[in-house]
Scaffold this active site. Structure first.
Site, short mmCIF file in Angstrom:
data_model
loop_
_atom_site.label_atom_id
_atom_site.label_comp_id
_atom_site.label_asym_id
_atom_site.label_seq_id
_atom_site.Cartn_x
_atom_site.Cartn_y
_atom_site.Cartn_z
CE LYS A 237 -2.99 2.11 4.75
NZ LYS A 237 -2.89 1.27 3.60
CB SER B 8 -0.86 -0.05 1.10
OG SER B 8 0.01 0.35 2.45
#
Length: 272
Positions: free
Chosen positions: A153, A80
């Site tokens: 993230k 990701s």
């Protein structure tokens, strides 16, 4: 002078030592010297081992304190955050963020699952020896057995920010300011120019963050979870720390940038 003429021995005088007695005395002296040397060497080894043990214990205690309060290691289990982070990269995380150092836009942060983000798979059982050493090394931060329980993230929006995707140029905007992030850290599929596969227009609540993966079309991030009960927001209390650098493999050893110039206009917008 004959034997009969030899003077009698004086009372209390010691007889002259014979040759065999002298040899025995020398042998005994050498034996005692060897024993003293052995005892000295034994004491030297004991002192050495004691010092090594003290150093190891001190190192473990210091490492444990550093891991608990300052920094720790995590590994990257997913795609990701490509191309910034690759699968199985190891990173060093500064745990002073957010308690003592505020989270900033652009920071790469590690955080606990805010609820339903992780698609947990049963982990293979380890044998007892491997599990013990994994636990032991995790105490001093050399392994991260709980990496699969965390996510990583990039922070895009802070409390109060209006985060929107996308403008007519395919850019994410924060407080009306477009982010020129494509080509810096955002990875998009070939031929795609839109900075997110999902459209959204949100205002970040107090004590929360809006986070997105750098691999925008392959990241289950805030945009992906925007319809969850949480609205896709991550509580700041869930943040474990800010990722500082890639520590492994060695050929990827590099600090992780938060690209302040990308978000500099947002700060100026807020100050107006």
């Amino acid at each position: 002078m004959t034997e009969q003429d030899a003077p009698p021995a004086r009372p209390g005088s010691r007889p002259e030592p014979t040759a065999s007695a002298s040899v025995d005395a020398v042998a005994k002296s050498e034996s005692e010297a060897r024993s003293r040397r052995k005892r000295g060497k034994l004491r030297g080894w004991k002192a050495f081992l004691r010092d090594v043990a003290v150093i190891l214990v001190a190192a473990i205690v210091i490492s444990f304190l550093i891991k608990t309060f300052l920094i720790r290691s995590f590994y990257i289990p997913s795609e990701s955050m490509q191309d910034t982070l690759q699968v199985n990269d190891r990173i060093i995380v500064n745990q002073l963020t957010p308690d003592l150092m505020p989270v900033e836009r652009g920071d790469v942060v590690v955080f606990r699952d805010p609820g339903g983000w992780l698609n947990q798979q049963p982990e293979p059982e380890q044998n007892g020896v491997v599990a013990f050493f994994d636990w032991l090394l995790s105490i001093i931060g050399l392994t991260a057995p709980d990496s699969n329980d965390h996510l990583i993230k990039r922070v895009i929006g802070l409390p109060g920010d209006n985060v929107v995707c996308c403008n007519e140029f395919g850019q994410v905007t924060v407080n009306g300011i477009p982010l020129d992030e494509i080509g810096l850290y955002v990875r998009l599929p070939d031929g795609v120019t839109k900075a997110s596969r999902d459209d959204f227009d949100v205002v970040v609540p107090a004590n929360s963050l809006w986070v997105m993966g750098d691999n925008r079309f392959s990241s289950a991030d805030s945009a992906f979870h925007r319809n969850d009960p949480s609205g896709g927001f991550v509580p700041i209390d869930n943040v474990v720390g800010r990722a500082l650098l890639i520590s492994w493999p060695v050929n990827r050893w590099t600090p992780l940038d938060n690209y302040p110039l990308v978000f500099a206009g947002v700060e100026r917008e807020e100050a107006e």
